[in-house]
Motif scaffolding. Sequence first.
Motif, mmCIF file in Angstrom:
data_model
loop_
_atom_site.group_PDB
_atom_site.id
_atom_site.type_symbol
_atom_site.label_atom_id
_atom_site.label_comp_id
_atom_site.label_asym_id
_atom_site.label_seq_id
_atom_site.Cartn_x
_atom_site.Cartn_y
_atom_site.Cartn_z
ATOM 1 N N VAL A 102 0.864 -1.186 0.000
ATOM 2 C CA VAL A 102 0.000 0.000 0.000
ATOM 3 C C VAL A 102 0.897 1.231 0.000
ATOM 4 C CG1 VAL A 102 -1.956 1.167 1.077
ATOM 5 C CG2 VAL A 102 -1.676 -1.300 1.355
ATOM 6 N N PRO A 103 1.343 1.673 -1.178
ATOM 7 C CA PRO A 103 2.255 2.823 -1.250
ATOM 8 C C PRO A 103 1.540 4.131 -0.941
ATOM 9 C CG PRO A 103 1.626 2.147 -3.451
ATOM 10 C CD PRO A 103 1.039 1.127 -2.511
ATOM 11 N N SER A 104 2.324 5.162 -0.717
ATOM 12 C CA SER A 104 1.743 6.457 -0.353
ATOM 13 C C SER A 104 1.283 7.263 -1.555
ATOM 14 C CB SER A 104 2.760 7.280 0.446
ATOM 15 O OG SER A 104 3.932 7.525 -0.317
ATOM 16 N N LEU A 105 1.580 6.798 -2.781
ATOM 17 C CA LEU A 105 1.208 7.534 -3.988
ATOM 18 C C LEU A 105 0.275 6.695 -4.858
ATOM 19 C CD1 LEU A 105 1.663 10.117 -5.726
ATOM 20 C CD2 LEU A 105 3.522 8.885 -6.862
ATOM 21 N N PHE A 106 -0.845 7.282 -5.255
ATOM 22 C CA PHE A 106 -1.797 6.633 -6.166
ATOM 23 C C PHE A 106 -1.958 7.552 -7.372
ATOM 24 C CE2 PHE A 106 -5.500 4.759 -7.959
ATOM 25 C CZ PHE A 106 -5.614 3.474 -7.433
#
Length: 273
Positions: A102-106
Amino acid sequence: MLKSVDGKDGGRRKAGETFPESENDKKGEKAPNTFSKCDPSSFDLRVGPNYAKNKCKKPSVGSLMEIVGVDCIQSGKKIDNIGSKVSIPSAWKGLNTKCPKVPSLFIINVQIPSEFPTSLGSLFKEITDGPGWSLVLYFRMNEATADNLIKPSLAPPGVKLFSDYCSQAPEADLHGSSSSSPWKARFKATMRCQNIDEFGLPSFISAYNGKPVLIKHTGTLIRGDGYIEMDINVHRFASIPKKALQILMRSFDRMTINMGFCIESKEESEMPE
């Protein structure tokens, strides 16, 4: 607007350099061709209990991520995985979510055609690629969401749903099993033109202003280096939505558009969205 993702020296262009963030003028109005954050409560989301029967929606109480950049890039064919082709500021990816998947950038990459069917026969021909633009939206996770991810099982329903989606959905697209994945067709987009009455649009367009749309077979999720990207291939949209887009594009530069995105909840335990 850029006509290439390449920088001056053949390197990557910096993400977010084509659209500046807006500052209000003396009249409190936004400058054209800019972006700004909008109020999350302007979007209604599913809530329980018993949504299947009550169909109840309420204003969102907040957002999981905030927009940090926008690009519009012209190209001779659609650009997939645009996150791998631009230079992303380290600050956008620097938040530790404590969850590797679940990365911090979408990133949301809307691949918009510039050519449209011109004959009756071409209306029924599937088009998957061609010249057009990538409208790219970069969203960075806020700290409250990251804190909730420390213990996903205890997180609010919307955070846990987003975590599950990021952990499982990209792999389904990668391995070609998305058609049978329970996560396919869960990405939902809502776009609302705030000044739509100024343009005299036909009812088949204005009636759907602000209505949520599920991205199904036209969406592809990609797990990149420090980000997840949703590519939305508008080239593959049906003829009527593309006709509506063709009409809308004449007035895009004068429109004030609010955009919201969420993962659709289906179970009571996933609500509110």
